[in-house]
Every structure is written in C-alpha cells, then in structure tokens.
Design a protein around this motif. Structure first.
Motif, PDB file in Angstrom:
ATOM      1  N   ARG A 178       0.950  -1.017  -0.189  1.00 29.61           N
ATOM      2  CA  ARG A 178       0.350   0.196   0.118  1.00 29.61           C
ATOM      3  C   ARG A 178       1.226   1.231  -0.504  1.00 29.61           C
ATOM      4  O   ARG A 178       0.472   2.525  -0.830  1.00 29.61           O
ATOM      5  CB  ARG A 178      -0.959   0.121   1.774  1.00 29.61           C
ATOM      6  CG  ARG A 178      -1.781   1.094   1.441  1.00 29.61           C
ATOM      7  CD  ARG A 178      -2.985   1.018   0.497  1.00 29.61           C
ATOM      8  NE  ARG A 178      -4.371   1.521   1.049  1.00 29.61           N
ATOM      9  CZ  ARG A 178      -4.980   2.484   0.029  1.00 29.61           C
ATOM     10  NH1 ARG A 178      -5.045   1.665  -1.335  1.00 29.61           N
ATOM     11  NH2 ARG A 178      -5.814   3.352   0.557  1.00 29.61           N
ATOM     12  N   ARG A 217      -2.881  -0.205 -11.341  1.00 33.91           N
ATOM     13  CA  ARG A 217      -3.581  -0.915 -11.876  1.00 33.91           C
ATOM     14  C   ARG A 217      -4.360  -1.135 -13.046  1.00 33.91           C
ATOM     15  O   ARG A 217      -3.321  -0.972 -13.869  1.00 33.91           O
ATOM     16  CB  ARG A 217      -5.046  -0.220 -12.068  1.00 33.91           C
ATOM     17  CG  ARG A 217      -5.627   0.066 -10.180  1.00 33.91           C
ATOM     18  CD  ARG A 217      -7.508   0.352 -10.588  1.00 33.91           C
ATOM     19  NE  ARG A 217      -8.023   0.036  -8.747  1.00 33.91           N
ATOM     20  CZ  ARG A 217      -8.346  -1.137  -8.113  1.00 33.91           C
ATOM     21  NH1 ARG A 217      -8.150  -1.921  -8.692  1.00 33.91           N
ATOM     22  NH2 ARG A 217      -9.184  -0.867  -6.977  1.00 33.91           N
ATOM     23  N   MET A 251     -14.624  -2.634  -0.741  1.00 37.83           N
ATOM     24  CA  MET A 251     -14.184  -1.695  -1.444  1.00 37.83           C
ATOM     25  C   MET A 251     -13.224  -1.501  -1.035  1.00 37.83           C
ATOM     26  O   MET A 251     -12.450  -1.009  -1.393  1.00 37.83           O
ATOM     27  CB  MET A 251     -15.436  -0.824  -2.222  1.00 37.83           C
ATOM     28  CG  MET A 251     -16.439  -1.556  -2.995  1.00 37.83           C
ATOM     29  SD  MET A 251     -15.736  -2.612  -4.267  1.00 37.83           S
ATOM     30  CE  MET A 251     -14.913  -2.169  -5.022  1.00 37.83           C
ATOM     31  N   CYS A 252     -13.072  -1.313   0.502  1.00 43.49           N
ATOM     32  CA  CYS A 252     -11.983  -0.543   1.119  1.00 43.49           C
ATOM     33  C   CYS A 252     -11.009  -1.743   1.038  1.00 43.49           C
ATOM     34  O   CYS A 252     -10.203  -1.213   1.308  1.00 43.49           O
ATOM     35  CB  CYS A 252     -12.300  -0.042   3.019  1.00 43.49           C
ATOM     36  SG  CYS A 252     -13.654   1.646   2.606  1.00 43.49           S
ATOM     37  N   GLN A 266     -10.545  -4.464  -0.570  1.00 39.73           N
ATOM     38  CA  GLN A 266     -10.217  -4.669  -1.561  1.00 39.73           C
ATOM     39  C   GLN A 266      -9.002  -3.550  -2.377  1.00 39.73           C
ATOM     40  O   GLN A 266      -8.200  -3.845  -2.493  1.00 39.73           O
ATOM     41  CB  GLN A 266     -11.274  -5.277  -2.836  1.00 39.73           C
ATOM     42  CG  GLN A 266     -11.107  -5.568  -3.926  1.00 39.73           C
ATOM     43  CD  GLN A 266     -10.853  -4.840  -5.274  1.00 39.73           C
ATOM     44  OE1 GLN A 266     -10.943  -3.706  -4.888  1.00 39.73           O
ATOM     45  NE2 GLN A 266     -10.444  -5.305  -5.878  1.00 39.73           N
ATOM     46  N   ASN A 267      -9.557  -2.055  -2.419  1.00 38.11           N
ATOM     47  CA  ASN A 267      -8.584  -1.514  -2.581  1.00 38.11           C
ATOM     48  C   ASN A 267      -7.637  -1.282  -1.538  1.00 38.11           C
ATOM     49  O   ASN A 267      -6.543  -0.750  -2.529  1.00 38.11           O
ATOM     50  CB  ASN A 267      -8.966  -0.132  -1.992  1.00 38.11           C
ATOM     51  CG  ASN A 267      -9.998   0.503  -3.251  1.00 38.11           C
ATOM     52  OD1 ASN A 267      -9.871   0.088  -4.492  1.00 38.11           O
ATOM     53  ND2 ASN A 267     -10.859   1.231  -3.296  1.00 38.11           N
ATOM     54  N   TYR A 268      -7.026  -2.520  -0.365  1.00 30.08           N
ATOM     55  CA  TYR A 268      -5.502  -2.246   0.638  1.00 30.08           C
ATOM     56  C   TYR A 268      -5.529  -2.976  -0.100  1.00 30.08           C
ATOM     57  O   TYR A 268      -3.772  -2.855  -0.213  1.00 30.08           O
ATOM     58  CB  TYR A 268      -6.745  -2.222   2.438  1.00 30.08           C
ATOM     59  CG  TYR A 268      -5.675  -2.258   3.444  1.00 30.08           C
ATOM     60  CD1 TYR A 268      -5.202  -1.596   2.935  1.00 30.08           C
ATOM     61  CD2 TYR A 268      -5.012  -3.880   3.306  1.00 30.08           C
ATOM     62  CE1 TYR A 268      -3.720  -1.882   4.289  1.00 30.08           C
ATOM     63  CE2 TYR A 268      -3.847  -4.055   4.242  1.00 30.08           C
ATOM     64  CZ  TYR A 268      -3.520  -2.563   4.411  1.00 30.08           C
ATOM     65  OH  TYR A 268      -2.496  -2.379   5.403  1.00 30.08           O
ATOM     66  N   ILE A 328      -5.325  -4.561  -2.921  1.00 31.63           N
ATOM     67  CA  ILE A 328      -5.467  -4.950  -4.313  1.00 31.63           C
ATOM     68  C   ILE A 328      -3.617  -4.579  -4.927  1.00 31.63           C
ATOM     69  O   ILE A 328      -2.903  -5.314  -6.132  1.00 31.63           O
ATOM     70  CB  ILE A 328      -6.507  -4.462  -5.517  1.00 31.63           C
ATOM     71  CG1 ILE A 328      -6.152  -4.549  -6.787  1.00 31.63           C
ATOM     72  CG2 ILE A 328      -6.171  -2.417  -5.454  1.00 31.63           C
ATOM     73  CD1 ILE A 328      -6.411  -6.003  -6.601  1.00 31.63           C
ATOM     74  N   SER A 329      -3.220  -3.354  -4.016  1.00 27.98           N
ATOM     75  CA  SER A 329      -2.029  -2.719  -4.656  1.00 27.98           C
ATOM     76  C   SER A 329      -0.487  -3.806  -4.537  1.00 27.98           C
ATOM     77  O   SER A 329       0.071  -3.677  -5.511  1.00 27.98           O
ATOM     78  CB  SER A 329      -1.879  -1.152  -3.285  1.00 27.98           C
ATOM     79  OG  SER A 329      -2.982  -1.193  -3.771  1.00 27.98           O
ATOM     80  N   CYS A 387     -10.614  -9.905  -8.333  1.00 22.74           N
ATOM     81  CA  CYS A 387      -9.089  -9.763  -7.435  1.00 22.74           C
ATOM     82  C   CYS A 387      -8.837 -10.880  -8.722  1.00 22.74           C
ATOM     83  O   CYS A 387      -7.771 -10.683  -9.638  1.00 22.74           O
ATOM     84  CB  CYS A 387      -8.919  -9.985  -6.874  1.00 22.74           C
ATOM     85  SG  CYS A 387      -9.834  -8.977  -5.593  1.00 22.74           S
TER      86      CYS A 387
END
Length: 1285
Positions: free
Chosen positions: A49, A698, A865-866, A868-870, A872-873, A988
């Motif tokens: 992150r 992304r 979603m939060c 997932q965003n955390y 995915i990086s 993902c």
C-alpha cells in the motif's frame, strides 16, 4: 553460487532482505488466530500500500516450501516406491501426506458446514409460516445464530482448505522443477528438445501443482451426494430422493464421455503446444539469420500453421467445455424436475418449506455434479502431465564412470583404449561416428594437436574424452586429473565478464589479470565502460565471435585444471590474436599442462608433442610432426599442401617483412573504436537485459477494453449478457413459481404446477447453452487475435529488441500467458459478470423483503471495496512478479542445457543446481504470498456478508409474515456468502489474470523495423543488375545517444568484383555489413545499389535480393530442404546440384533412410540447432544456401573460419566459379581469402584507411594492409619456415 564476485546491483536485494523486517518468514512464526485470519500477511499488504512492491519486500518462503527441502522429501519418497508401479504419483503423495491430511480435515468441515444451511432452511421457513401460533421469537433467533455459526465455519474452513492446497502445490511444483533441472543437467546423449522441457516447467509442473486444489474432490464428491440425499429424504421422502440420486448419476454418467473427450483433446493441445514452443524457441534463437535472409515471413507462417493446429484442438476442447457447462447449470433443473415429478406422482405432501429446502439442496448438489467431469478432466490432465514428466525423469541414460580426479604418480594422464562411439546410440544402425583402432597414451604436460578435414570427427574425439558421446563398444577412456573444455561453438553465460571467467572459482587477482592478458581480453575490458563488470547478453549476443572464444578460453585457463581440451579455439580470431593466444596461453600459461587442441591452423602443429590426423571418424595418422610430414602419401601432407596453396596466393614486397620495432608498433594499433562501438552498446544492452519491464498500478482500462472488443468488435458481449439475465430471471421465476404454487393447491393443479416449472426451467437451461457456446466462440477468437498481434509484432521487431530481450521472456508470454488467455481469462471474466448479475438480482429480491436490507448491502459493499482497494496494490504487483520471476528459471534452465557439457566437464553441477534452487525459491515466495493475499481478502469479506445474511434473518424473524417472499429471500440468502466470495475472488483474480493480457499486449506494441515492402518504391524484377555499391558519406550509430561507429565512409564497390574488407577487431567491419542489410539504419549518408538508395526500399525487397554467409553458421531443425529452401522455390535437381557443389552429397546420402526412399530425400536429417552436423559442415550448408539463391551481391562474414585449409580453398574456388558475375564482399581474418580479390577495403576506427587493389597496397610496405599480410605470414612461417616457399 560459490563465486565471491557479484554484481552490486544484484547484491542490493540481498542486503535489503537482511535489513527489512518484512522479509522475515512471518508465516512459520504466526499464532493460531493470525493463521486463521491471515494476519501474518499484514506487513506485506501495508508495504504494498505504501510503495511499489519489489522482490526484496516479500518474505522468504517457509522452510517446508523451499526447493531444497521439497526436493529432498520427494527423493526420499521416491526411494521408498516399488519400481514396478508408477513411482512418481505415489512419491508425490508420500512427500506431502501430512499437510494433505490436514487439508482434508478442512475440506470435510467445509462440506459439512455448507449442508447445514439447506438442512435448517425447512425449520426456518416453517417457523416463518407458523411462528404466531407455535414458536416464539427466541427459536427464530437461535436458528439465525445457527446459520451464522455454520456460515462462519464454512468460510474459515474453506479459506484454510484453499490456501493449504496452494501451499502443497508450491511445494510439489518446486520439487518437480528441481527434479527436471537436475535430470536435464545430468542427461547425456539425449534427444529431448529444449522447447519440450521448457513446456514441462511452464505448463505441466504448474498443472500438477494446481491439482491439489481438486484432489479432495475424489472423496468429497460421494460425501456431498450422501449429505444431499439425507436432506432430500427428510423433506421429500424415499421415492423422490432415490429418483434424485438416479437423475444425479445419469447426469454424471452423461458427463463421462465428455470428460474422456476433454482429456484426449487436452493431450492433443499439449502436443501441439510443445511443437509450437519448440519452433518459437528455435526461431528466436536464429532471428538474426532469418532477417538477414528475409526468411522471417516463412518461419512466422510456420509458427502460425502450428498455432492453427493447436487452435483446432482448442476449439473442440472449448466447445466440449461448453457442453459440460450446460450440463452443470441444467443439472439442478433436471434433478428438481425429476424429484418434484415423482413427488406429484406418488402424492408426497409438499410445503413451501420442503420445496425451498429441496431447491437449496439441488443448488448445492450442482457442485458435485459439475465437479465430477471437472475432477475427471483435472485428474486426466494431471495424469498426462505426470506421465510426461515421469517418462522424462525416468529416461534411461548411459552413465560412463566418472573420471578419476586423484593426482596419480603415473606420467600417463589419458589412456584411450580402442572403441567405437556414435551420437545415434538409440538408432538401429549404430554406425560409429568415431572409431579408435589402437591404444593412445597421452603424457602429463604433453601437447596433442588434432587436425583433419570438415566432418572428420575431431569434435567427437574431444567429446569421447569428456564422456559426452555414447560408447557402443570398447574399453573406454581413462582420464586422470581435472579437465577444462572449450567447445567450438562458444557457450557464454548471461552475467558479467568476470563471472564468466571465474566460473565459480575464488578470485585470485594476480592470476586473473595474467589470464585476461594471455587471452588478449585486457584491452577490450580496459575500453568497456563497465570493465569486467560489463553484462553479457543471452548467448553472448553483444560480443563478437572472437571475444566469445577468448572469454571461454580464459574461463578454461582460470580453472587451473590438469587437462585442457580446446576445440578449434583460434578459428574466430584474426591472425595476430591467434598467434598471441597460442604463444601466451598454450606455450605460456599452460606450458606445463596437458593440452589437446583441435585446429585448422596448421602452423600451430609443429609445437605439439603428438599429432593426431583424422579422416572419416578414424585416426589415420599419429606421431610427431617431423615423422608425419615425411610421409608424402599421408593425410597431413595432403592438408599441408592445401595450406601451402592457400599461402602461395599471398606475396609480399620483401621476404623478411617488417622490422621488429615496426611489428611491435602495428601490434599496438588495437581498436580504439571498440570504445565507441562495443562498450557503449554493451552498457545499453546490459541495462535492457538487467530487469524485465513491469507495468505499475492498476491494469489499465484499455487492456480490458481491448480484450473484450478483440472478438467481432465486442458484438457478442451484449448477447451473452442478455442470455445470462434471462437465464437467471427464468431460474428465479421457476423457483418462485413452485414455492408459491405448492401453497395454492386449491387454485393450481399438480400438472399445471410441474408443467410451468418444467417450461421455466427448460427456458433457463436453453439460455445457459447459448451463453456457453457464444462464450467459447469469443474465447477462441480473442486468444487468436492476441496471439497474432504479438507474433506479428515480435517478427517485425528490430534486431536490437532480440539483443536486449532474453528469449525466455518471449517464451513465457508465448506459453504460460497464452495458455491462460486460451482457456482461463475469458471464463474468469464471464464468471465475474455472471456472478455480478446473480448477486444484483438476489440483492433486489432480498430488498423486496425489507428496504433496510438494501442500505445494509450498500454499507457492506463499501467496506468490502475498502478492503479490496487496500489489498489490490500488493496483490497486483505479486501477480505481475509471478510472471517475471518465472522467466529467470526458464532462462537459467535453457542456458544450462545449452552448456551442460561444459558445466559437467568443469564439475560445476552443484553450483548451477544451487542457483536453480535460489531462483525457484524466489518464484515460490511470490506464488506463496500471492495465494495468501486472496485468502486474506476472502476471510474478511466472507465475514461481512455472513453478517448481512444473519441480519437479514433477524429482520425476517422480527417482521410480520407477508406472502412467500421472505422464505425465497432466505433460500437465496444461503448462497449469498458463496456468491459474494465468488464475486470478490473473481474480481481480484480477473485483475491478476488480466496481467497476462497486459504482458501480451506489451509485446504486441514493439517499435517495428522499416516496412517489409513499400508499394510505390519497389525495385525492378532483376535488381540489382550489376551489383555496384556506392557508400556516400556513410555514418552509422546504434542509437541516438551513442557515438558514431562508421564515420563518413565514402567509396564505391564496382559491380561483379570481389572486395575484401579487413581491419582489426572492432574497426567497423560487421557494422558496415549490418548497414548494408539495414539491420542498423544509417544515421547520415546513403548506400546506393545500382542507382537505388536502399533506405527507400522495403526491408524484404532489399534483403531478399542480397545473400550472406554469416560468421556463425546456423541450421534449423527439420530437413535439408527446409534449411536450403524454406519457400520451396527450387526443384530437387537444383538442390542436389547445390549440395554437389558444396561436397555435401555424401553426407546427406549417409543416412540409410534417404537411400531407401529417394523420393523423400532431404528429410529428417537436421537435429535441433544442427547438432548432428559439425560446424564446418554447417558452413558448407550456408554456402549451398547462397549458391541456390543466385543473387548478384554476396557477403561472406568470416564464412570459412571453422573449416580446414583444403575446404577453405574449395569454398573459395566454388565461389569464384559459381559467382563470377556477382559482387562479393568478404570480411575475413584469413589473408588468402581476400588476397586474390579485385579490391581491399581497410577499416580503422570506423574510417576508410585504404581502398585499392591488393597488389597496389602490397607494393607499399608501409600500408596497413601490408602490415596485416606480414603479420599473417609471420605467424604462418614462425615455426616451420622450411615447409613453405
């Protein structure tokens, strides 16, 4: 690696590993709660992150998953197996049985927990139906808590099951990779091709690793059916449950032929893929030759043909998958129709509760029904892969006894007993390649020279000493002492010059400097920007032939061995450098060592203590130089006569040549131009090859857009979505109908009830079939379009791209990434969209019960979603690194196979094995943590959606009952956590998998060369008519930021003349040839051929009108015909004529198969890389190519470097006779090759030093050409003046 020397850039990650806390193995030290919730992964996700994740940020792989530990467990397990059974599958299971058993417990818990929901749904629906009269709210809350417990247990056990399976896969994959590598390194005399073995690593090993995700299905499947039957029996009675079982068995049985077909088709796909990857690997290796001959289109078409074969099998495979998918989605419908039909026939009482419970059970029963064919398919695919690997690992190898390296008191270091050797040990003919008739003893410190004509068996003789050629009879060869080997075709590792020279030995600075000086490398290294830390490209691509030869000679000398085997080490260097190497290395540094050297330079023979003369695989003469030269009928005298004839063409103005001082001065005129030509370019190439380019952030939307619209411009996508919406709508409608109608028996007859149910269910199944077929159609077309765009882009790329891009990177995209695109990504992407549609419809349905549910969903989705965003990086970069970390394994693998003989001879197997273990561990740490990140996310999101389901149930308990909707909502809610986990997991996974598309698109947009054809500027049919070449102020540089290599060359090569181009290493000779073929485009000035500026033409039009015999002769696997005439433009008689002129007819006819089948002569005669032809024979094939093409302009680039004097004279005579109306440009180290020409161009530092006829230049003894001639003659006459006039 044992070497103490490392590239500082490569050391940095190792230092970081020590310093960075995230690199510790967090998994092994994690507590119970941390393991259960994957909290041990938090440091990696936090790091990802905060910044872009790199390899050194990722913790090391746990000890149990290291390649060394995994391989030792597998070997130990293999030793316990009985050989009469197939040992590998049993050994793999034996090596991982403990984690497999733990994994089985989690799988069982997950299955049991998943059936608790359908079991309790009857009670819950009955409670909703009659709670006011019978039960209080407490009972409803208890049921809701039971659901929550069951769902939580299901989620946690599933995450541990899946991750445990991946963990076992990592271990098995590592163990098999090590086994394949070790086997490949040990293998001698093998016919296995590199492309096939790379497919083992790239596809088969991955599949076996993935199988552990499916393995528990073997026993889970009957367990799942058993649990389903218990629930059905409870709800619908014995008759309905038995009929449901029969229907389930029927569906499974109908799947079996499809699964068998799937296995057969998959085997065919793998075979086709093997052929394609093998052809791709060979094409990439020879791309420079293909471009020079303008043959790249023919070989691209060959690749596309192989892809078409693969695609035809792929099409049938995917349509078979479509039929299986249809059965999967239609099976609940069929089973439910049969079960409810029987209920109606036997008049079983039905209620909303029993119907909804049965429907929920049918949906869960869908999984074992689907899993059976998939499981059978996976078992068969894995069996194919295991069988392939087992056949390879179990291949019988002749193992000659290892030489004794103990220092012996005896003066005899090599005893060669009579015997016969052949490369075709597995053929029926067993015709010996090498036959030794009498015993030969080589003394300690002796110098043995081996000479003979092309194809006489000189290289095979050296191979027999190092045990690399199979012995078919005789006592063998005993070698006392350590050995060093310098092969004829140079083998250079990717790495620094220093690493290549040290080759695993400790640094001894004084000796190291001595070796560099002795091998004439000190000057090159002094001029290169990075000195001996200059990185060498794949196969030494950025080094000249002479530099490669000198580096491997330095490697041999630095090894400080007892015995040296040198295979024609002087062929690739000029006369001056050859004399220097002989004097400083063989007679200096190695003066007290035993040396066996093969040479075509006969002036080096009289320094030998023993000379072996070879002819047709036999030693026809052996003895001292004086004795052999006295035999006037001997083979050596015949060769010496040819040598004299060659030298007699060289005349000098003065017999003694230059004074000593002048000679010394000439010796110092070494190429300062190297500083500009090679060193800067090497730096640029080094940077290009150091680390693979990786996208950041992304996966871009244009990647998705490109992928979705590649097939039919995306026209079928809306149709598929429409099919999915209708399927889902009709399925929900059918469930709603039967649940509603069972409570309305007074209004709806049982016939009508079942009739409408069948109609709605049948309609939904029809749309599923349409969806599956359309999806397969899109998948096939999309994969093909991606393959075509990448292949065309690679074939149109400039040579510089291939110089800076290891072939393993291209092969990785062509195999692993393309396989993922072929069979995985379209279904992942479609599965995500389908699941989203289903989830949306369930949310709408549940929101009908109570609008607060909708708000709850919005909140939970926002939190998801939060998360997932955390996540995915880090996950995205890990997924990217998976592909990148695979390439070094493949590269190290192919490099080790190519140099296996050298590695074995130097006893460096252990070091290369350790390097392989390190690379596999790097790959494993990425795949291990990549698998864990997915589970980290799923644990958290599963819990959130389980909570939503629990709250929905609480709302249903609390609300007053109104109609059937609450009960239908509860039924669909059972699948909610599975569905949302599937959506998030796919979300993902799709992004991770789309990285394969991103990587393919990366190589689909390579800057290309000039167009092959420019329509409005095409040359005339007969161009060039005369072959006059004008160089007008020609300036050439390799790139804009590098200095000029050729600096204003202006001269004219008259048509139909023979022009020699000479100059020391690095003077610009090769650059001039590359400019002529526009491999490098001129920066300024022009090259005009017969009045046409070549820069105005298309590359195909230019290169196809020129001919070249390159310095490194290259043959392609296949036939003699395809090597000479890939476009099939010439008749058999024309090809035989060319073979006859090049003295190749006898070689081609030696193969008995060709004599027996004259109509197919030329076939099955060339092995991979032309290994069954000697280097000299390969050069003769290259000569046959140009004789067949009959072009007006012929370029010879050191074309006779690897042949004896007699063959060289023959080649020159053939060229003179066959090309008397051609312009011939000859770049040569051998002065006789250019002395009889019409003109000589002398280059120095990229400028024209002299350009005139040889005779005029020789009259001026101060001319640079005279100095080169005197140098050559000085070397040739240095040791035996009396033998030459």
């Amino acid at each position: 690696m044992n070497s103490s020397v490392r590239n500082p850039e490569l050391e940095q990650p190792l230092l970081s590993e020590v310093e960075n806390d995230t690199c510790r193995d967090n998994f092994s030290n994690a507590g119970f709660w941390s393991l259960l919730t994957f909290r041990w992964l938090n440091p990696v996700l936090a790091k990802g992150r905060a910044e872009r994740l790199e390899l050194h940020h990722v913790p090391v792989v746990p000890l149990s998953e290291t390649a060394e530990k995994a391989h030792s467990l597998l070997q130990e397990s293999l030793r316990r197996q009985k050989p009469e059974f197939l040992p590998l599958p049993r050994a793999i299971i034996g090596a991982v049985w403990k984690p497999l058993a733990i994994n089985a417990v989690f799988a069982g818990l997950n299955t049991a927990a998943s059936y608790l929901g359908p079991f309790l749904i009857t009670n819950f629906v009955e409670f909703l139906y009659g709670k006011d009269s019978t039960f209080g709210y407490g009972y409803g809350y208890i049921l809701a808590c039971c659901f929550l417990f069951a769902k939580t247990l299901e989620s946690l056990s599933q995450r541990q099951w899946y991750f445990g399976a991946r963990q076992i896969g990592v271990r098995v994959r590592a163990a098999l990779m090590v086994s394949i590598y070790n086997k490949s390194l040990m293998m001698k005399y093998s016919r296995s091709n590199t492309g096939k073995i790379i497919n083992f690593l790239d596809v088969d090993v991955e599949r076996i690793g993935d199988f552990f995700w499916y393995i528990h299905g073997i026993w889970l499947l009957p367990f799942q059916v058993f649990l389903a039957l218990i629930i059905l029996y409870r709800n619908l009675g014995a008759a309905a449950s038995c009929s449901a079982l029969l229907a389930t068995i029927l569906v499974m049985v109908s799947n079996t032929p499809l699964a068998n077909s799937q296995e057969r088709l998959h085997s065919k796909i793998m075979e086709a893929k093997d052929s394609r990857i093998k052809a791709t690997a060979e094409t990439l290796k020879c791309m420079r030759i293909l471009k020079l001959h303008s043959w790249e289109n023919a070989y691209r078409d060959k690749l596309l043909e192989l892809r078409d074969k693969e695609r035809s099998w792929l099409r049938r495979y995917l349509y078979t998958c479509s039929a299986i998918a249809f059965l999967f989605w239609a099976s609940p419908t069929l089973v439910s129709v049969v079960a409810f039909g029987v209920c109606i026939l036997v008049k079983t009482p039905l209620s909303a509760g029993t119907v909804l419970s049965a429907l929920a059970t049918f949906r869960i029963l869908q999984e074992p029904i689907y899993n059976l064919p998939e499981l059978v398919s996976m078992i068969t695919q894995t069996k194919v892969s295991i069988d392939r690997i087992q056949d390879f690992i179990g291949e019988e190898q002749q193992k000659p006894s290892r030489p004794n390296y103990i220092k012996q008191a005896s003066d005899v270091v090599i005893e060669i007993e009579p015997g016969e050797y052949t490369w075709e040990a597995d053929s029926s003919s067993k015709r010996p390649t090498l036959k030794i008739d009498k015993k030969i003893e080589i003394m300690r410190g002796g110098k043995v020279a081996v000479c003979g004509s092309v194809g006489s068996g000189k290289s095979s003789f050296l191979c027999s000493i190092i045990g690399e050629i199979p012995r078919i009879n005789g006592a063998g060869i005993e070698v006392l002492g350590s050995r060093a080997y310098v092969p004829q075709s140079a083998w250079i590792q990717t790495g620094t010059i220093k690493e290549n020279v040290l080759f695993g030995k400790e640094m001894d600075r004084g000796f190291y400097e001595e070796v560099l000086e002795g091998c004439a490398l000190d000057r090159d290294i002094g001029l290169w920007a990075d000195g001996d830390l200059t990185l060498v490209g794949e196969r030494g691509i950025n080094l000249s032939g002479g530099q490669k030869q000198r580096i491997q000679l330095a490697r041999a000398i630095y090894s400080n061995s007892d015995i040296y085997l040198l295979d024609d080490p002087f062929s690739a260097v000029d006369a001056h450098t050859g004399a220097h190497l002989f004097k400083e290395c063989l007679m200096g540094l190695l003066s007290h060592r035993t040396i066996i050297y093969v040479t075509h330079q006969l002036e080096f023979l009289d320094a030998a203590d023993l000379i072996l003369v070879m002819q047709d695989g036999k030693i026809v003469q052996s003895g001292k130089y004086e004795d052999l030269i006295a035999d006037i009928d001997g083979e050596l005298v015949r060769q010496m006569t040819a040598h004299k004839h060659s030298l007699s063409q060289v005349t000098t103005p003065k017999e003694h040549g230059l004074p000593i001082t002048r000679r010394h001065k000439v010796k110092q005129i070494e190429p300062k131009e190297v500083k500009h030509d090679n060193c800067k370019r090497k730096s640029e190439l080094s940077e290009g090859m150091h680390e693979e380019e990786r996208e950041a952030g992304r996966v871009k939307w244009h990647v998705y857009r490109t992928f979705v619209t590649l097939a039919y411009k995306g026209a079928l996508v809306p149709v598929i979505l429409f099919c999915q919406v209708l399927f889902q709508g009709l399925q929900m409608g059918s469930n709603y109908w039967i649940a509603w109608a069972t409570d309305k028996e007074d209004k709806v007859s049982r016939g009508k009830l079942i009739g409408i149910f069948v109609l709605l269910s049948g309609g939904s199944s029809a749309f599923v079939l349409g969806r599956a077929v359309l999806l397969a159609t899109i998948a096939i077309e999309t994969a093909q379009q991606l393959f075509l765009s990448m292949t065309k882009s690679i074939f149109r790329a400039p040579i510089f791209f291939f110089d800076t891009t290891p072939s393993s990177r291209i092969l990785n995209r062509s195999s692993t990434d393309q396989s993922t695109v072929d069979t995985d990504i379209p279904y992942r992407l479609a599965g995500l969209i389908f699941a989203l549609v289903q989830l949306l419809l369930i949310i709408i349905l549940m929101s009908q019960v109570a609008w607060p549910v909708f708000i709850l969903f919005i909140i939970i989705l926002a939190i998801s979603m939060c998360y997932q965003n955390y996540y995915i990086s880090a996950a995205r970069e890990l997924a990217r690194m998976v592909g990148i970390r695979k390439a070094p394994i493949l590269h190290h693998f192919s490099e080790s196979i190519a140099g296996a003989a050298t590695i074995r001879c130097f006893n460096q197997e252990d070091r290369f094995v350790m390097r392989n273990l390190s690379l596999i561990d790097d790959y494993s740490r990425i795949t291990f943590h990549n698998s864990a990140t997915m589970e980290w996310l799923c644990v958290r999101i599963n819990f959130l959606f389980n909570l939503v389901f629990f709250l929905v149930l609480i709302i249903l308990v609390t609300m007053p009952r109104n109609a059937i909707d609450p009960r239908l909502a509860a039924t669909y809610g059972l699948n909610l956590n599975v569905l949302q986990a599937w959506v998030i997991w796919n979300l993902c996974n799709v992004e991770n998998k789309m990285i394969c598309v991103e990587r393919i698109l990366q190589f689909s947009n390579i800057p290309s060369e000039a167009p092959p054809v420019i329509e409005n500027c095409r040359p005339e049919e007969g161009w060039p008519n005369y072959g006059t070449i004008q160089l007008d102020n020609l300036h050439v540089r390799y790139s804009a930021e590098l200095p000029m290599i050729l600096k204003g060359i202006s001269c004219t090569f008259p048509g139909e003349r023979k022009i020699g181009v000479v100059g020391r290493t690095g003077s610009g000779k090769s650059t001039l040839i590359q400019a002529l073929f526009r491999v490098v485009e001129p920066s300024m000035g022009r090259i005009i051929i017969d009045g046409v500026d070549i820069c105005q033409l298309g590359l195909h039009d230019l290169r196809s009108r020129l001919s070249i015999i390159p310095q490194e002769p290259t043959l392609f696997q296949g036939t003699v015909r395809t090597n000479l005439d890939p476009f099939k433009e010439h008749s058999d008689s024309g090809i035989w004529d060319a073979l006859h002129k090049c003295r190749l007819v006898e070689i081609v006819k030696k193969d008995q198969r060709l004599l027996e089948a004259p109509e197919i002569r030329f076939y099955d005669t060339v092995a991979e890389d032309g290994e069954n032809w000697s280097v000299g024979q390969r050069q003769l094939v290259c000569l046959a190519r140009v004789l067949l093409k009959k072009r007006r302009i012929l370029v010879l680039d050191e074309a006779t470097a690897s042949v004896d004097a007699a063959t060289d004279n023959f080649i020159q005579k053939t060229i003179r006779e066959e090309t008397n109306n051609c312009t011939i440009i000859t770049v040569a180290h051998r002065i006789p090759t250019v002395i009889d020409g019409d003109l000589v161009l002398v280059l120095d530092e990229g400028r024209v030093l002299e350009f005139d006829s040889p005779g005029i230049l020789l009259r001026d003894e101060s001319s640079a050409f005279s100095k080169l001639v005197m140098e050559f003659l000085g070397r040739s006459r240095s040791n035996h003046d009396s033998e030459f006039p």
